[in-house]
Design a protein around this motif. Structure first.
Motif, short mmCIF file in Angstrom:
data_model
loop_
_atom_site.label_atom_id
_atom_site.label_comp_id
_atom_site.label_asym_id
_atom_site.label_seq_id
_atom_site.Cartn_x
_atom_site.Cartn_y
_atom_site.Cartn_z
N ILE A 245 61.42 51.78 16.69
CA ILE A 245 62.38 52.57 15.09
C ILE A 245 63.63 52.43 14.79
O ILE A 245 63.15 51.90 13.70
CB ILE A 245 61.93 53.73 16.15
CG1 ILE A 245 60.37 54.37 16.05
CG2 ILE A 245 62.33 55.41 14.86
CD1 ILE A 245 60.82 56.34 17.15
N ALA A 263 62.89 59.53 10.36
CA ALA A 263 61.58 58.65 11.23
C ALA A 263 61.58 59.03 12.94
O ALA A 263 61.14 59.77 12.71
CB ALA A 263 61.89 57.25 10.95
N LEU A 316 54.21 57.95 13.29
CA LEU A 316 54.70 58.49 14.74
C LEU A 316 54.67 60.28 14.67
O LEU A 316 54.99 60.13 16.15
CB LEU A 316 56.30 58.61 14.26
CG LEU A 316 57.05 57.18 13.69
CD1 LEU A 316 58.32 56.97 13.26
CD2 LEU A 316 57.11 56.26 14.63
#
Length: 462
Positions: A245, A263, A316
């Protein structure tokens, strides 16, 4: 009623204190992880190999010393051990925080810090795993494990977002200092625990061959061997998801530290939801282990194909749900189905496999990311995970023609011919206390007919 049941293990005072300490400390742990990754990227010029090496060094001690750590945990007082390990982690965080704040930190400092943290983890991780069954009864254990995961993931939601903002505002150094201070919450909770209300496992006397004894125990349980193989395979890329990521956010979408924090928080939101859903279940099921692992592989594949940052972070969330469904169910399976006197060693093997493959996978992930791009690395990881889960599903459901359920404590197996019992021994089929009862967990074998093969725990302890 289901909402109340979701938090039923909090009715135990000792566990409630421990959970509160973890709830306050976990955000600092995740803040440090973000700060560590970002510091390495900045010091190394965005090198995927440098980031992979940091991860590898942090998990390398578990790979080589994990079995020794588990054997030692079985011989020690778990609460005192955790006070020591949590304090040592706090000292390391403060030391790196001072270096980073003064602008004196170099990549090798972070490497050294990561390796030191890994050494402490050799004792801390199996210690924490083995301590939970001492605080709650067997029928609350699955719920307690799930709430531990939920607390950890809640920190994963809040920690990265806070870390991203703090790093952009004041730099990485103060984030390490804050995490060092946060270990005080867990230490205080451990000191406030009433030891008289614990159900401690009888310490294993010091002796030779204890690691071999643990290996023999696990090798004699083919279901555990297959689950360990599944964990090792899925974690080869999964354990380095944070690295992937970071590389995608920094190198592909070219956003800043705050975007990286968002994220990581999106993955954590999904993981938190997955942990809370797991807390509603009374028993772990093999089917959930396999479905969760397969869905996680699909999530990795889809995330690697996303063309924009927004689409990437949206994927995600379900990826996090799948991962935590898999992890929590797998953890509860190991905790509930092993002899308590072996728990430290078995959980160290679980953690060795679950975390120990990270040092092997991290450089591979870094190489693939640097050579083919971070997104391709995620796609390869997803395809690999899906293939492994598919290959292991059939042998896991059928262990030498016997239902997995029939192999577990609390389940009476099919009758087999035996020699007549000698004087003083129970007859075949007579219920006898198992190791859980001997250890004070209140669990004993109870007659039960074989049933569905995805039930991994057997009947609740009375």
């Amino acid at each position: 009623m289901r909402r109340i049941a979701m938090f039923r293990s909090l009715s135990v005072r000792n566990y409630r204190l421990y959970a509160l300490g973890q709830l306050l400390s976990n955000p600092g742990t995740w803040m440090q992880r973000i700060a560590q990754d970002w510091l390495v990227l900045q010091l190394s010029g965005g090198s995927g190999i440098a980031l992979g090496m940091t991860t590898a060094l942090q998990f390398l001690p578990m790979l080589f010393l994990g079995l020794w750590g588990g054997a030692l945990v079985d011989r020690l007082n778990k609460r005192r051990l955790l006070v020591f390990t949590q304090g040592a982690m706090g000292v390391l965080a403060v030391a790196l925080g001072v270096l980073a704040t003064l602008g004196a930190a170099q990549v090798w400092h972070v490497y050294l810090f990561a390796f030191g943290l890994g050494l402490i983890t050799v004792l801390d991780n199996p210690g924490r795993q083995a301590f939970v069954p001492e605080m709650v009864d067997r029928d609350l254990l699955t719920n307690a494990i799930a709430l531990n995961s939920a607390s950890f993931q809640l920190g994963r939601v809040t920690g990265p977002a806070i870390a991203g903002l703090l790093i952009a505002w004041i730099g990485s150094g103060p984030v390490f200092l804050l995490n060092g201070a946060s270990f005080g919450f867990t230490i205080l909770a451990l000191l406030l625990i009433r030891t008289a209300e614990l159900n401690p496992t009888e310490p294993v006397p010091r002796g030779k061959g204890q690691i071999r004894e643990g290996l023999a125990y696990v090798s004699g349980r083919r279901d555990l061997v297959l689950l360990l193989l599944l964990a090792a395979s899925t974690q080869f890329f999964g354990a380095n998801g944070q690295t992937q990521i970071a590389l995608v956010v920094n190198n592909v979408f070219e956003t800043g530290a705050a975007a990286f924090g968002v994220a990581a928080a999106c993955l954590a939101v999904g993981a938190l939801v997955g942990a809370l859903l797991a807390a509603r279940r009374d028993r772990p099921r093999l089917r959930l282990v396999l479905v969760g692992a397969m869905a996680f592989g699909v999530g990795q594949l889809v995330a690697g194909l996303m063309p924009t940052y927004l689409a990437f972070v949206v994927v995600l969330v379900p990826m996090g749900i799948a991962f935590m469904t898999y992890v929590t169910t797998l953890n509860a399976t190991f905790q509930l189905t092993v002899d308590p006197s072996m728990r430290g060693r078995v959980m160290s093997m679980f953690l060795l496999v679950f975390m120990g493959v990270a040092p092997i996978g991290a450089p591979v992930v870094g190489f693939l990311a640097d050579t083919f791009g971070p997104q391709t690395s995620m796609v390869i990881g997803g395809v690999f995970t899906m293939l492994v889960v598919g290959a292991l599903s059939v042998p896991l459901f059928r262990v030498k023609g016997v239902h997995v359920r029939d192999l577990l404590p609390g389940r009476r197996r099919a009758p087999v011919a035996r020699e007549p019992a000698r004087a003083g021994e129970p007859e075949a089929g007579e219920a006898v206390p198992d190791a859980g009862a001997a250890a004070g967990n209140g669990a004993a074998e109870t007659p039960a007919a074989p049933g569905r093969h995805d039930d991994l725990t057997g009947p609740r302890a009375r």
